[in-house]
Scaffold this motif. Structure first.
Motif, PDB file in Angstrom:
ATOM      1  N   UNK A 142     -44.874  14.956  59.802  1.00 58.17           N
ATOM      2  CA  UNK A 142     -45.560  15.892  58.909  1.00 58.17           C
ATOM      3  C   UNK A 142     -44.906  15.867  57.537  1.00 58.17           C
ATOM      4  N   UNK A 143     -45.700  16.209  56.547  1.00 60.67           N
ATOM      5  CA  UNK A 143     -45.191  16.204  55.168  1.00 60.67           C
ATOM      6  C   UNK A 143     -44.301  17.405  54.891  1.00 60.67           C
ATOM      7  N   UNK A 144     -44.524  18.522  55.593  1.00 56.56           N
ATOM      8  CA  UNK A 144     -43.675  19.697  55.405  1.00 56.56           C
ATOM      9  C   UNK A 144     -43.710  20.520  56.684  1.00 56.56           C
ATOM     10  N   UNK A 145     -42.753  21.432  56.789  1.00 51.18           N
ATOM     11  CA  UNK A 145     -42.686  22.274  57.981  1.00 51.18           C
ATOM     12  C   UNK A 145     -41.900  23.536  57.639  1.00 51.18           C
ATOM     13  N   UNK A 146     -42.164  24.591  58.401  1.00 47.55           N
ATOM     14  CA  UNK A 146     -41.516  25.867  58.175  1.00 47.55           C
ATOM     15  C   UNK A 146     -40.352  26.017  59.163  1.00 47.55           C
ATOM     16  N   UNK A 147     -39.163  26.095  58.637  1.00 42.48           N
ATOM     17  CA  UNK A 147     -37.988  26.355  59.465  1.00 42.48           C
ATOM     18  C   UNK A 147     -37.844  27.853  59.638  1.00 42.48           C
ATOM     19  N   UNK A 148     -37.662  28.293  60.879  1.00 39.69           N
ATOM     20  CA  UNK A 148     -37.533  29.726  61.124  1.00 39.69           C
ATOM     21  C   UNK A 148     -36.621  29.962  62.323  1.00 39.69           C
ATOM     22  N   UNK A 149     -35.723  30.930  62.147  1.00 39.99           N
ATOM     23  CA  UNK A 149     -34.764  31.301  63.188  1.00 39.99           C
ATOM     24  C   UNK A 149     -34.740  32.821  63.263  1.00 39.99           C
ATOM     25  N   UNK A 150     -34.956  33.339  64.437  1.00 44.64           N
ATOM     26  CA  UNK A 150     -34.960  34.786  64.629  1.00 44.64           C
ATOM     27  C   UNK A 150     -33.530  35.271  64.856  1.00 44.64           C
ATOM     28  N   UNK A 151     -33.115  36.242  64.066  1.00 47.75           N
ATOM     29  CA  UNK A 151     -31.777  36.808  64.200  1.00 47.75           C
ATOM     30  C   UNK A 151     -30.690  35.788  63.955  1.00 47.75           C
ATOM     31  N   UNK A 152     -30.762  35.130  62.814  1.00 52.43           N
ATOM     32  CA  UNK A 152     -29.770  34.085  62.527  1.00 52.43           C
ATOM     33  C   UNK A 152     -28.369  34.674  62.436  1.00 52.43           C
ATOM     34  N   UNK A 153     -28.201  35.749  61.660  1.00 53.14           N
ATOM     35  CA  UNK A 153     -26.886  36.382  61.523  1.00 53.14           C
ATOM     36  C   UNK A 153     -27.082  37.840  61.116  1.00 53.14           C
ATOM     37  N   UNK A 154     -26.339  38.701  61.762  1.00 59.41           N
ATOM     38  CA  UNK A 154     -26.437  40.140  61.486  1.00 59.41           C
ATOM     39  C   UNK A 154     -27.856  40.646  61.667  1.00 59.41           C
TER      40      UNK A 154
END
Length: 999
Positions: free
Chosen positions: A323-335
Motif C-alpha cells: 500500500x502507498x500509505x497506512x495508519x499506525x495506531x497503538x492503543x495505550x502506548x504509554x500512560x
C-alpha cells in the motif's frame, strides 16, 4: 593344508569385521528413523522433517503456523518460546530475548556487541572474563550465555519436530549464515551439543536454498552450465550467492546434477530489522511531538512502549509493501495515551534511503569473488522476507540489469527444505537421489611458521613462512596435509586466516581475531632419536575442513623410511588382514603399489590447496616445505594402466574431499610412469630386491585457541545439565497444569450434569446432594490451596471424584446404549431365524448343511431369545437408581456368539461344491425338481438305492484343481475352525448360488 588355513583366516576375519560394521549400522538405523532440519533465521525459524511416509514436510508449531519466532522469554519459574514469548515481549521486554544469534562467537569489544546494546537497551549484558564474551543478565539468579539461549531454542525446535513426527529425533541439519567464521560455527555446534542434538551438518543457508532450487528442477539441469544468482535479504543480514548448476559424472552414482558455489557477497547488518528500527524511531518521534506540550517523558525511555512500537513498525513495513500509505495506531502506548499517525511509503523510503543504497553491494562482491560478469548470470532469484519491499526490488533490478527478478521459489521455506533434503541424504535411514554439493570457503586459511635459515656461512636468520591451506572460494569438505621437512626438534606453528582484503574496515572489526590457533608440537626430537638409522620424510600435519566448514587438526605425525629386504614369509597376520580388507573393498593393486601406498598418499595430499591462485609467490616455498606441488597446479594424469593402484575417478575424489583411503592412492613411481605397463612379478623380484619400510610416530599436540576459546568440558557439562533441569521443570509444570485443568473441568462438567434429566432419572436426591457437596468442597480447596498443590495431589483428588461418580455415569451410559444394542440384537435374531428356516427348506438331495449344524444354530437362537426376554423382565423390576442387570457388553457378547454361527454356515454355503448326478440305465438324467434352475439340472443326481444323500456316489475321477478335495472325502460335521478352513479350500469356480426361495 596349514598354509591354506593361514591364508583363509585373514579373509574370514575381514568378513566378520564387515558383518560387525553392517550390524552396527542397522542398530544405529533403528534409532534414527526421522531426521529434521532447522532453518535458523534472525527473526524466525522454520523446522522440517523427513520420516517414513512423510517426505520433506514443514513442521507446524503449537499455533499451527509454519514459522516460529526466534524468541525466548526467561523468567524465574517458567520459560516461553516462539509465539508465546513474542507476546511476552510487551509485558516483560527485559526477559524476552531476540536476535541473540548476533552475539554468537563475539567478544565483548566487538562492534556488534555495542550495536546490540544500542538496538535493545532493555537487556543487561554481563561480561565473562574467562572467554571475553558477554551473557544475558536477566536477574541476579538468572544469567545465560548466547549459546545457552540458542540451545534452549534448538531443544524447543526438536520438541516441535518430535510432536509432529510422533517419534524421537536426534539427527539434525542446521542452517547458518554463509559469512559465519570459525568461532561462530563452533558456537552453534556447542549450542546443539548442549541440546543433545547430533548435528549431521551445519549447512550455509544460501547453499541450502540453492539445493532446494536444484532438487525441484533436477530435469532442467544438463551438461551446460547454468549460473543462477540468489539474492537473500532476511531480517538481520543480506547474502548474494552465485551458483553454477551442471551435471557431472561421479564415481559411485554415474551422471548426477551438481551445484557449485562460485561467488558470495554479504552485508551483515542490511536487513528488515534495520528498516523496522528506522520506522520505530520515526513513530517514537511522532508520538513525542504529539505530547510535546504535556511535559511527558520521552517514549524511548519506556521499554514496554518501545516494544509496542517495534511490533507496530514490523506490521507497518509489511503493509507498506503493498500500500502507498497506512495508519499506525497503538492503543495505550504509554500512560494510557493512544497513538495514531499516518505513514506513507515515500516517508518509509526516505527513512531507509542509505540502506537501499547498500543493496547492490553484495551483488558486486559476489561477482568479484566468482570472477564473473552480469552477462553470465542467467537469472536473479529473490529469497528472504525483506526482498518483498518494493524499493529493494527496484534498486536490485536496476543493479543487475535484468528484465525481471525471479520469484519462482518459496522465499521463506526454501532453505529449510534444502537442509532437510541434505539431512535425509546424510542419514542412514533414507535413500535419496544424489545431488552433488560443492560449497566454497569464504575466508581463506593459512599456516604460518618461522624457521632458522643460513643465508651465509655462519650467519643465521629467521625466515617467516606462510602456506595457504584452504584458499578463498576453494571447495570443501577437504583434507589437507602439510609437511615440515627442516625440523628435527619441537617447534610451533600458527593457523590463521589468510588475506581478508575483500572485507571493508568495519567488517574486519566485526570479524574479530584473524588468528585461529597456535599449535605446539611435543616429541619431534624424541622421534628422531628413536629412529636414527631411518630417513626422515618430514613432520606431517593432517587438517580437515569438514562438511560444516569447521577446521580441525586431526593429527601430526613424524614419518621415517628405510630400505629393507623383501621377505614375504615374515609378513604379519595384521598386514595380511589389512591387505585382505583392502581387496574386499575394491583395493586390488599390485604388490609394489601396496608396499608404497602409505607413502604415496602423503605425497599426494601434501601442499596447500589453491595456493597458486591467491599467492603465486608462495608456491615455490610450499614445494620446498611440502615436497609436492599444489593439487590444482598438477596436470591431469593420463589413463592408468590395468591393475594400477587406483582408478582415475578416485584421484578426483581425493582432490575434492580428501576422504580416499590411503592404501588406494597411487605411489610416486606409479605417477611418474603412468603410461608404462607394470612389470611381471618375476621381473619385479629381480628389479626390486628391497622395499621401503615406513615408520610413523605420533607427535603430541597442544592447541592454543586464539579467536574465541571454546567452553571447557566441565562448563559444557554444567550448562547442559542446567538446561536439562529447566526442561524437566517445564515438563513438570505442564503436567501439573494439565492435572489442575482436568480437575477443574471435571468439577464444572459434573455439577452441570447433576441437573440434567437423564442423570436425575438414575440417581436419588441424597446421591446427588452427596456428589454435589464433594464437588463444592474440592472446588473450594482448589481455589484456596490448589496453587501450592503438587501434581500427585491434584491427580488423587480427581481420582476420588471419578470413583464417587462412577456408578452414576455408568447407569447413564448403559441407558444410552440400550436402544441401539437391543435393536441390533433383534435384527440379528430375526435374520438368523429366517436363515435357519430357509436352510431347513432345502431339498434333501441339495442339502449342504448337516442336521447337527442346523440344530446348533437353532439352539443358539433360542437361548439368545430366552436370555433377552428374561434379562429385560428382570431389568424392568429394578429401579433406575440401582445397578442394571441388562449390560451392553453382555448384549454384544450374545450378538457375537450368534453371528459366529451364522457366518460359519454362510461361508459353508458360499464355498460348497455341488454333487454330480448319476445317469440312469437308459442314459437319460432324472427329472429335476420344478423349482430348480437350469444350471441346477445338470448338477443334481438321484442317489442309488441303499445310499444316503450325504454320501457321495462313485463317479469318474475328476481333474483336481489346486486346493480341491479328492473324490470321496467327507466334509467335517462340526462347526469348528477346521470345518471353516475345509470349506474355504473348495474352488470358487464350482460354487452353487442359492436362490432366495431356498433360504
Amino acid at each position: 593344508m596349514a598354509a591354506m588355513v593361514r591364508r583363509q583366516r585373514p579373509r574370514r576375519l575381514a568378513c566378520w569385521a564387515l558383518m560387525a560394521v553392517l550390524l552396527a549400522d542397522l542398530l544405529a538405523l533403528s534409532d534414527t528413523l526421522a531426521v529434521m532440519s532447522v532453518d535458523l533465521g534472525s527473526e524466525s525459524m522454520k523446522v522440517a522433517i523427513v520420516k517414513p511416509g512423510v517426505p520433506m514436510e514443514i513442521v507446524l508449531n503449537k499455533e499451527s503456523r509454519r514459522k516460529t519466532p526466534v524468541t525466548v522469554t526467561l523468567k524465574e519459574n517458567e520459560r516461553f518460546f516462539g509465539d508465546s514469548a513474542a507476546s511476552m515481549a510487551i509485558k516483560n521486554p527485559k526477559a524476552t530475548l531476540r536476535y541473540f544469534q548476533h552475539l554468537l562467537g563475539k567478544q565483548e569489544n566487538n562492534p556488534h556487541v555495542a550495536l546490540y546494546r544500542a538496538r535493545f537497551p532493555e537487556h543487561e549484558l554481563g561480561f565473562d572474563p574467562q572467554r571475553q564474551t558477554v551473557y544475558f543478565q536477566i536477574s541476579p539468579q538468572l544469567q545465560f550465555s548466547p549459546e545457552e539461549v540458542l540451545s534452549m531454542l534448538l531443544n524447543y525446535s526438536r520438541s516441535l519436530a518430535e510432536d509432529f513426527a510422533e517419534q524421537p529425533i536426534k539427527d539434525a541439519v542446521i542452517t547458518v549464515p554463509a559469512f559465519f567464521n570459525q568461532a561462530e560455527r563452533r558456537a552453534v555446534l556447542q549450542a546443539a551439543r548442549m541440546a543433545g542434538l547430533k548435528v549431521l551438518q551445519l549447512i550455509n543457508d544460501n547453499t541450502a536454498t540453492a539445493l532446494s532450487y536444484g532438487v525441484f528442477r533436477r530435469k532442467d539441469i544438463n551438461t551446460t552450465a547454468q549460473n543462477i544468482m540468489f539474492y537473500d535479504m532476511g531480517a538481520g543480514s543480506t547474502v548474494c550467492t552465485i551458483v553454477t548448476y551442471q551435471t557431472v559424472k561421479t564415481k559411485d552414482s554415474g551422471v548426477q546434477p551438481q551445484l557449485q558455489i562460485r561467488g558470495v557477497g554479504f552485508d551483515r547488518t542490511l536487513g528488515g530489522l534495520e528498516m523496522e528500527l528506522r520506522l520505530r524511531e520515526h513513530l517514537a518521534r511522532l508520538f513525542n511531538e504529539q505530547r510535546k506540550g504535556q511535559r511527558a517523558k520521552d517514549v524511548r525511555e519506556n521499554p514496554r512502549a518501545m516494544a509496542k512500537l517495534l511490533r507496530e513498525a514490523n506490521r507497518l513495513k509489511t503493509v507498506l509493501s503493498a500500500n502507498a500509505d497506512h495508519m499506525a495506531q497503538i492503543e495505550g502506548l504509554m500512560d494510557d495515551v493512544d497513538f495514531k499517525a499516518k505513514v506513507t511509503r515515500a516517508e518509509f523510503e526516505d527513512l531507509c534511503a542509505d540502506l537501499f543504497e547498500r543493496v547492490p553491494g553484495p551483488v558486486q562482491q559476489a561477482l568479484q569473488s566468482a570472477e564473473m560478469k552480469l552477462d553470465e548470470i542467467e537469472q536473479v532469484i529473490l529469497v528472504g522476507g525483506a526482498t518483498r519491499v518494493p524499493k529493494v526490488q527496484e534498486v536490485l533490478l536496476k543493479a543487475v540489469g535484468k528484465e525481471e527478478l525471479g520469484k519462482n521459489i518459496n522465499a521463506d521455506e526454501a532453505a529449510a527444505m534444502g537442509a532437510v533434503y541434505q539431512a535425509a541424504a546424510l542419514s542412514k535411514a533414507f535413500k535419496v537421489k544424489p545431488f552433488v554439493v560443492r560449497d566454497a570457503v569464504i575466508y581463506p586459511i593459512l599456516v604460518e611458521f618461522t624457521r632458522e635459515v643460513e643465508e651465509e656461512p655462519g650467519v643465521h636468520s629467521l625466515k617467516h613462512n606462510k602456506r595457504i591451506l584452504f584458499s578463498r572460494m576453494g571447495p570443501y569438505p577437504q583434507r589437507k596435509v602439510i609437511t615440515f621437512n627442516r625440523y628435527s626438534h619441537d617447534f610451533n606453528f600458527h593457523i590463521n586466516y589468510g588475506d581478508l582484503g575483500f572485507l571493508g574496515p568495519e567488517d574486519l572489526r566485526v570479524f574479530g581475531s584473524q588468528n585461529l590457533t597456535t599449535v605446539k608440537l611435543k616429541g619431534v626430537g624424541e622421534s628422531f632419536r628413536k629412529y636414527p638409522d631411518y630417513e626422515s620424510k618430514g613432520i606431517k600435519a593432517h587438517f580437515n575442513l569438514d562438511e560444516s566448514g569447521v577446521l580441525s587438526l586431526d593429527r601430526v605425525e613424524s614419518v621415517f623410511e628405510t630400505l629393507v629386504e623383501d621377505s614375504p614369509e615374515e609378513e604379519s597376520t595384521l598386514t595380511k588382514l589389512g591387505n585382505t580388507i583392502s581387496s574386499l573393498f575394491g583395493g586390488g593393486a599390485t604388490p609394489d603399489a601396496k608396499e608404497n601406498g602409505t607413502d604415496s598418499v602423503q605425497e599426494e595430499e601434501e601442499g596447500p590447496a589453491e595456493g597458486s591462485k591467491d599467492e603465486p609467490g608462495e608456491q615455490a616455498e610450499l614445494k620446498e616445505e611440502a615436497d609436492s606441488p599444489t593439487e590444482d597446479a598438477s596436470p591431469p594424469p593420463p589413463p592408468e594402466p590395468k591393475g594400477s593402484a587406483a582408478p582415475e575417478g578416485e584421484k578426483t575424489t581425493e582432490k575434492d574431499d580428501g576422504e580416499k583411503p590411503e592404501a588406494q592412492k597411487p605411489s610416486d613411481k606409479g605417477e611418474a610412469g603412468f603410461e608404462s605397463v607394470p612389470p611381471a612379478p618375476e621381473e619385479e623380484k629381480k628389479q626390486k630386491p628391497a622395499r621401503k619400510q615406513r615408520m610413523v610416530e605420533e607427535i603430541g599436540v597442544e592447541l592454543v585457541v586464539l579467536d574465541l576459546p571454546d567452553l571447557p568440558e566441565d562448563e559444557l557439562a554444567r550448562s547442559a545439565q542446567k538446561l536439562q533441569d529447566l526442561t524437566l521443570r517445564d515438563l513438570e509444570k505442564q503436567e501439573r497444569e494439565k492435572a489442575a485443568n482436568s480437575l477443574e473441568a471435571f468439577i464444572f462438567e459434573t455439577q452441570d450434569k447433576l441437573y440434567q434429566p437423564e442423570y436425575q432419572e438414575v440417581s436419588t436426591e441424597e446421591q446427588r446432594e452427596d456428589i454435589s457437596g464433594k464437588l463444592s468442597a474440592t472446588s473450594s480447596w482448589l481455589e484456596d490451596e490448589g496453587f501450592g498443590a503438587t501434581t500427585a495431589m491434584l491427580k488423587e483428588k480427581l481420582a476420588e471424584l471419578r470413583k464417587l461418580c462412577q456408578g452414576l455415569f455408568f447407569r447413564v451410559e448403559e441407558r444410552k446404549k440400550w436402544p441401539e444394542r437391543l435393536s441390533a440384537l433383534d435384527s440379528l435374531l430375526n435374520h438368523s431365524s429366517m436363515f435357519l428356516k430357509g436352510a431347513r427348506l432345502i431339498p434333501e438331495m441339495d442339502q449342504i448343511f448337516t442336521e447337527v449344524e442346523m440344530t446348533t444354530l437353532e439352539k443358539v437362537i433360542n437361548e439368545t431369545w430366552a436370555w433377552k426376554n428374561a434379562t429385560m423382565a428382570e431389568q424392568a423390576k429394578l429401579p433406575a437408581t440401582e445397578k442394571p442387570v441388562l449390560l451392553s457388553k453382555d448384549i454384544e457378547a450374545k450378538m457375537m456368539a450368534l453371528d459366529r454361527e451364522v457366518q460359519y454356515l454362510l461361508n459353508k454355503a458360499k464355498f460348497a461344491k455341488p454333487r454330480p448326478r448319476p445317469k440312469d440305465k437308459n442314459g437319460t438324467r432324472a427329472e429335476p425338481p420344478l423349482n430348480a434352475s437350469a444350471s441346477d439340472q445338470g448338477d443334481k443326481v438321484i442317489p442309488p438305492p441303499g445310499q444316503t444323500e450325504d454320501a457321495k456316489p462313485i463317479s469318474e475321477p475328476e481333474k483336481e484343481t489346486p486346493g480341491s478335495e479328492p473324490a470321496g472325502s467327507e466334509p467335517l460335521e462340526l462347526g469348528g475352525p477346521g470345518a471353516e478352513s475345509e470349506q474355504k479350500e473348495q474352488p470358487t469356480e464350482q460354487k452353487r448360488t442359492l436362490k432366495n426361495d431356498e433360504l
